[in-house]
Design a protein around this motif. Structure first.
Motif, short mmCIF file in Angstrom:
data_model
loop_
_atom_site.label_atom_id
_atom_site.label_comp_id
_atom_site.label_asym_id
_atom_site.label_seq_id
_atom_site.Cartn_x
_atom_site.Cartn_y
_atom_site.Cartn_z
N GLU A 158 -2.77 -0.39 -3.57
CA GLU A 158 -3.72 -0.83 -2.55
C GLU A 158 -4.29 -2.20 -2.92
O GLU A 158 -4.12 -2.66 -4.04
CB GLU A 158 -4.86 0.20 -2.48
N CYS A 159 -5.00 -2.85 -2.00
CA CYS A 159 -5.85 -4.00 -2.31
C CYS A 159 -7.17 -3.43 -2.83
O CYS A 159 -7.66 -2.44 -2.30
CB CYS A 159 -6.15 -4.81 -1.05
N CYS A 216 -1.36 -4.65 2.71
CA CYS A 216 -2.75 -5.04 2.94
C CYS A 216 -2.89 -6.51 2.59
O CYS A 216 -2.16 -7.03 1.75
CB CYS A 216 -3.73 -4.19 2.13
N THR A 270 0.85 -1.18 0.00
CA THR A 270 0.00 0.00 0.00
C THR A 270 0.89 1.24 0.00
O THR A 270 1.93 1.27 0.63
CB THR A 270 -0.94 0.06 1.22
#
Length: 97
Positions: free
Chosen positions: A66-67, A41, A24
């Motif tokens: 990010e996820c 993440c 992230t």
């Protein structure tokens, strides 16, 4: 320790150990490292590792990692900028700029 507690701890370790891990970073520029939101993440069942990179011509302006649920790759040109949205499903695969 009680057997149920040990079993619960083991299940948590196994579940986390096999989950997809993504980097992230909520603000990254090519000339520098991550300035905000650096970490890892753990992707849920319907998530993948995602990166969004914004370019002006060939110059990288900013990146975001990010996820993300229902991740879909895309490349969009708008107002002189190119937005490249990428998805991948290997541990830490979204970290390369």
């Amino acid at each position: 320790m009680d057997k149920p507690v040990l079993l619960a701890f083991y299940l948590i370790c196994v579940t986390v150990g096999t989950s997809l891990k993504c980097l992230t970073c909520h603000l990254r520029v090519k000339a520098d490292r991550c300035r905000r939101g650096f970490g890892v993440c753990i992707a849920q069942d319907d998530e993948m590792c995602m990166s969004l990179k914004i370019y002006r011509g060939e110059e990288l302006l900013v990146a975001y990692m990010e996820c993300q649920k229902f991740c879909k790759a895309a490349r969009v040109k708008r107002k002189g900028r190119i937005y490249v949205h990428s998805c991948c499903a290997r541990n830490y695969c979204n970290g390369k700029i």
